[in-house]
Structure formats: structure tokens, C-alpha cells
Enzyme design. Structure first.
Site, PDB file in Angstrom:
ATOM      1  N   LYS A 245      34.432  15.720  -1.394  1.00  0.00           N
ATOM      2  CA  LYS A 245      34.228  16.149  -0.002  1.00  0.00           C
ATOM      3  C   LYS A 245      34.313  17.660  -0.016  1.00  0.00           C
ATOM      4  CE  LYS A 245      35.708  17.356   3.631  1.00  0.00           C
ATOM      5  NZ  LYS A 245      35.305  18.661   4.209  1.00  0.00           N
TER       6      LYS A 245
ATOM      7  N   GLU B 258      49.762  33.520   5.333  1.00  0.00           N
ATOM      8  CA  GLU B 258      48.603  33.704   4.462  1.00  0.00           C
ATOM      9  C   GLU B 258      47.422  34.142   5.315  1.00  0.00           C
ATOM     10  OE1 GLU B 258      46.600  30.281   2.717  1.00  0.00           O
ATOM     11  OE2 GLU B 258      46.589  31.333   0.807  1.00  0.00           O
TER      12      GLU B 258
END
Ligand code: NAD
Ligand code: MN
Length: 497
Positions: A191, A401
């Protein structure tokens, strides 16, 4: 590297045939529902195609097929030496189609074409080849038993593997999973990220050409919350391997617990410290590495050196050296072979990065380089490599992040403080230490809670070294023979003689 010019790449981009369908049992096909989503290039906003938007119905179909293929033994029971030959051929085909794959990658997610060719494509082919070459050289074990018994410890493929991957190194992350998964005999459903589906779709056909049987490698493009979730919740997926954000990684563990307790192996985010001591052997090299550690791949790197920890006694001298070094990293058209900073993957990601730059200002950090969106007239999504000095580790730009080219510089007074700041994060993917003192290098290296530690360099390693995280950066390892653990079950067979 390539002799092709920007004009050559532009020309090829115009005539490129782009496959956008899913791939199940050796054939391209539309999503069951017929739905598609737009694939827009961040290079200049051009429409690349309408990609099959798979959902649960496609997941059902692909898992059923992958299971049947696995049970048939056509790949899972093939002699390792034969699987090896096919995988080496697959690696060669990736290399032969290297320019096409590099162009797809660059158009799809915006990275410089020179990097796509020399890093992504070549490392991806190497991951497949390396894993294939290893499999007829690995032995199982015989236990230390009494004279009248025989204990066999053998490895078997887990069965059906779903691989959900991100958009920053689409082909490479795919091949880090695909190499060991194929080598050990599993059937795989990939995927790819909805932001970068094209190379994964393309190599499915190359796998067939190489001789990998239909049904062993299937590709379902689509969104995380549709087809990704369907795979993660599926009762007949044995193992889920993932690279992506920590937030989604946690969700996948929940899905596994809610369904069949499938094994879940996660490579997640990072906020890696790059620690420069006053006794670093070469401050210029350290400054250049600090710049590339945040600018390479537009900072869209899980191991980006996003926190630069500098000993205060050299900070006034060192930070200007980093500011100087980052001038070599300039956004440009990704199809130009001279470009070393491309476009961010899409508008959402760019706005996210810009909002972190704003947070840096708001929280009182001092901007010393970059800080703006550039090349807006191109229709693409470009942001200058950006440096904030005077950051403390509690600020958002130091804690979260960003996944873009934004560097936070943090000062420290001594070794203990450096270690404390470095480890004061939920992540633990990578860390670097710059020092001439051998004992300090090792002592600090041991104290760092990170899966990769680099001494007097940033981002070292190759296919022979395991890669993965401590703490909320994940579990398990990609690359090296350790990666094979994720794709095999251990069986103990005890025989009375
Ligand atoms: P992401 O977590 O948003 O998406 C990753 C993949 O998960 C995509 O394919 C997405 O479609 C899918 N997904 C999203 N929601 C899902 C759901 N509910 N169920 C199933 N699948 C779902 O991450 P991203 O933005 O694509 O990539 C960036 C992240 O990847 C960063 O955090 C980065 O640090 C991380 N990353 C880690 C490594 C590593 O090896 N540790 C390497 C590269 C990137
Ligand atoms: Mn894209």
C-alpha cells in the site's frame, strides 16, 4: 549520475506513460469501485494522472489472492537458489528501468532527479539483490539435545504480508520491505502512500517480468483510512510492516489488537540529535554534514539531523560555519541534474513546514538562515533550508518532527548535558557525535538511546547494517539479515529417535 539535461528530462516527462492502476495477480486493474484520486506533481502543480483509489473490496480481493498464491507454494516452496535467481533479475530490471523510475519518483514527490537516480533507484535495486543473494547462504539450526533426540529450529515464511509505506523514499522504503519479504517466500500486498504511488505501481510489472509469480507481489494504491485500514484490520494478513509517522504506527498496533493480532513492525518518526563537541576532528566537515543532514531530500528524512547540539565554547564560531555551508543547498527545479533541494511533497506538507517556521519565531528562536517559501511562480512547493539558533529543547521546533528543512540549534556546556538533551525526546531513531576523543565517542554513543549512532559523520551505513528505532521510533529492523526476522516464524521440531 546521468548525462541527461533538464531539457531531456522535461521532454521525457512529456512522453512518459504513467500506469495508475492497482496490480493484483499479475494484472493491472481499476479499483473495484472505479474510484480514483488525482496525482499532482509538487514540481509545478501539473496533473500526473488519476490513480486507482482502492478500498476494502480491493483489500479482500488481494488478500485472498495473496493467500492462495502463498498456499500454492509456487514461490513459498521454491528452492532458495531459484528465488535468488529471480530476485537478482528483478534487481537488474529495476536498474535497467532506472531513468524511468527516477523520473516517476521525482515528478511524484519532488526530490531532485540526481538523487532519485543515484540514491533511490540504485539503493532500491541493491536492497532486492542483497536480500536475494543472501537466501541460499543462510542455514537453520540444530539444537543441543540428548543422544536420543533431534531438535530442529527452522524458519518459515509468515505468509501474507501487508506493507504500508511513506512518500519520502517511496521506492526505497518499498524495497527495504520487499527484499526480505520476497526472499523468505511470502506473498506481499503493498500500500504505497497516496502522495507517491507511481513507482510501486510500476515495479509490480517488472517483478512479473523477472519471473516472480502472479499473486506474490500486489499493489493497492489508495488512502490510509480506506485501503490501509482495511489491510491493517484484515483477519488474514499475517504480518503488517510499516514505515511512516509515529501517530499512524500507534494506530496500526490498535488495529492489530482489534483483529487477528497480526505481527506489526514499525519504522516511525525521529528527532535526531547531531552533537558537536569542541574537540571535533574537523569543524568544517561537521558544519557541512550538519547542513546536509537537514537539507538533503528537503529535510523529508526520518533520520534528519533536526537538532544540532553544539558545545557552547565553540558555538559562536560554529553556527556561522553551518549558515555558510547551507548556502550550498538551494531549492531548484528537481528535473535539473544540478539541483540538490527539490519541492516538498505537497501543499499540505509545505504549509505544515511553514507553520513550524512560524512557531520557531513565536517561541523566541532566532532565525539565522532561510525561513521562506520560494519559487512560488513555478506552481511548485519549495521552502528554503532554514536554521534557528537559540533554541531550547522544550520549544515545538525542537520537540516535534517537522519533516522538512528546518534545523534547531541548541547549546550545551558538557558531555552529561549533551546526553541529557539528546535523549530528551520520545524518539530514538538516530544520533551523531563529533569528537576526537575515542572514549568520549564510545561513552556518548552507548548512552544515546537510538537505533543508529554515527561517529564523526552523519547518515553512515548501507544494506549490511540494521536500520530502525528505539522508543517511539519503532520496533524491528529493516536492512541486513536482521530484517528477515520480521518475515519469518521460528519453528521448533523435537524428534524422539
Ligand atoms: P504517515 O504515517 O502519514 O503515512 C504512512 C503510510 O500510512 C501512508 O501510506 C498512509 O496512507 C498510511 N496510513 C495513514 N493512515 C492510515 C491508517 N489509518 N491505516 C493504515 N494506513 C494508514 O506518514 P508519511 O507522512 O507518509 O511519512 C512521513 C513519516 O514517515 C515521518 O514521520 C517519518 O519520520 C516517517 N518515516 C520513517 C522512516 C523510518 O524508517 N523510521 C523512514 C521514512 C519515513
Ligand atoms: Mn505525488
Amino acid at each position: 549520475m546521468t548525462s541527461l539535461t533538464r531539457a531531456d528530462w522535461e521532454q521525457r516527462a512529456k512522453t512518459l506513460t504513467i500506469e495508475t492502476r492497482a496490480f493484483v495477480h499479475g494484472e493491472y486493474r481499476a479499483a473495484e469501485s472505479g474510484a480514483t484520486f488525482e496525482c499532482i506533481s509538487p514540481v509545478d502543480g501539473r496533473l500526473l494522472g488519476q490513480v486507482a483509489s482502492c478500498d476494502q473490496a480491493d483489500a479482500e480481493l488481494a488478500v485472498k489472492d495473496a493467500r492462495a498464491t502463498f498456499e500454492s507454494g509456487v514461490w513459498s516452496r521454491l528452492a532458495p537458489a531459484k528465488r535468488k535467481k529471480v530476485m537478482i533479475r528483478f534487481a537488474e530490471l529495476i536498474e535497467q528501468h532506472g531513468e524511468e523510475l527516477a523520473l516517476l519518483e521525482t515528478l511524484d514527490m519532488g526530490k531532485p532527479i540526481s538523487d532519485s537516480l543515484s540514491i533511490d533507484v540504485s539503493s532500491a535495486a541493491n536492497a532486492i539483490r542483497w536480500s536475494g543473494e543472501a537466501i541460499d547462504k543462510i542455514y537453520d539450526e540444530v539444537a543441543a539435545t540428548a543422544h536420543d533426540e533431534l531438535g530442529l529450529v527452522t524458519r518459515e515464511p509468515v505468509g501474507v504480508v501487508a506493507a504500508i509505506v511513506p512518500w519520502n523514499f517511496p521506492l526505497l522504503m518499498t524495497c527495504w520491505k520487499l527484499g526480505p519479504a520476497l526472499a523468505t517466500g511470502n506473498s506481499i500486498i503493498l500500500k504505497p502512500s497516496e502522495k507517491s504511488p507511481l513507482t510501486g505501481i510500476r515495479i509490480a510489472q517488472l517483478a512479473i517480468e523477472a519471473g516472480i509469480p502472479a499473486g506474490v507481489f500486489n499493489v493497492l494504491p489508495g488512502f490510509g483510512h480506506t485501503v490501509g485500514k482495511a489491510l491493517a484490520l484484515h483477519m488474514d494478513v499475517d504480518t503488517l510492516v510499516f514505515t511512516g509517522s509515529t501517530k499512524i504506527a500507534k494506530q496500526l498496533m490498535i488495529y492489530a489488537g482489534e483483529s487477528n493480532m497480526k505481527r506489526v513492525w514499525l519504522e516511525a518518526g525521529g528527532k535526531s540529535p547531531n552533537i558537536v563537541f569542541a574537540d571535533a576532528p574537523d569543524l568544517k566537515a561537521a558544519a557541512e554534514a550538519a547542513a546536509s543532514a537537514i537539507a538533503f531530500n528537503q529535510g523529508e528524512v526520518c533520520t534528519a539531523g533536526s537538532r544540532l547540539l553544539v558545545e557552547n565554547s565553540i558555538k559562536d564560531k560554529f553556527v556561522p560555519m553551518v549558515v555558510e555551508a547551507i548556502k550550498a543547498w538551494k531549492p531548484g527545479n528537481p528535473l535539473d541534474p544540478a539541483t540538490n533541494v527539490g519541492a516538498l511533497v505537497d501543499t499540505t506538507q509545505m504549509n505544515n513546514v511553514l507553520s513550524y517556521i512560524q512557531a520557531g519565531h513565536d517561541d523566541g528562536a532566532r532565525l539565522v538562515a532561510g525561513g521562506k517559501r520560494v519559487m512560488e511562480e513555478t506552481g511548485g512547493t519549495y521552502v528554503e533550508p532554514t536554521i534557528f539558533d537559540g533554541v531550547n529543547n522544550a520549544m515545538r521546533i525542537a520537540k516535534e518532527e517537522i519533516f522538512g528543512p528546518v534545523l534547531s540549534v541548541i547549546g550545551f556546556d558538557d558531555q552529561d548535558e549533551a546526553i541529557a538533551i539528546a535523549n530528551d525526546t520520545v524518539y530514538g531513531l538516530a544520533a551523531a557525535v563529533w569528537t576526537s576523543n575515542l572514549s568520549r565517542a564510545h561513552l556518548v554513543g552507548k548512552a544515546l538511546r537510538a537505533g543508529s549512532v554515527w561517529i564523526n559523520q552523519y547518515d553512515g551505513g548501507d544494506m549490511t547494517a540494521p536500520f530502525g528505532g528505539f522508543k517511539q521510533s519503532g520496533n524491528g529492523r529493516d536492512k541486513s539479515l536482521h530484517a528477515f526476522d520480521k518475515y519469518t516464524e521460528l519453528k521448533a521440531t523435537w524428534i524422539k529417535l
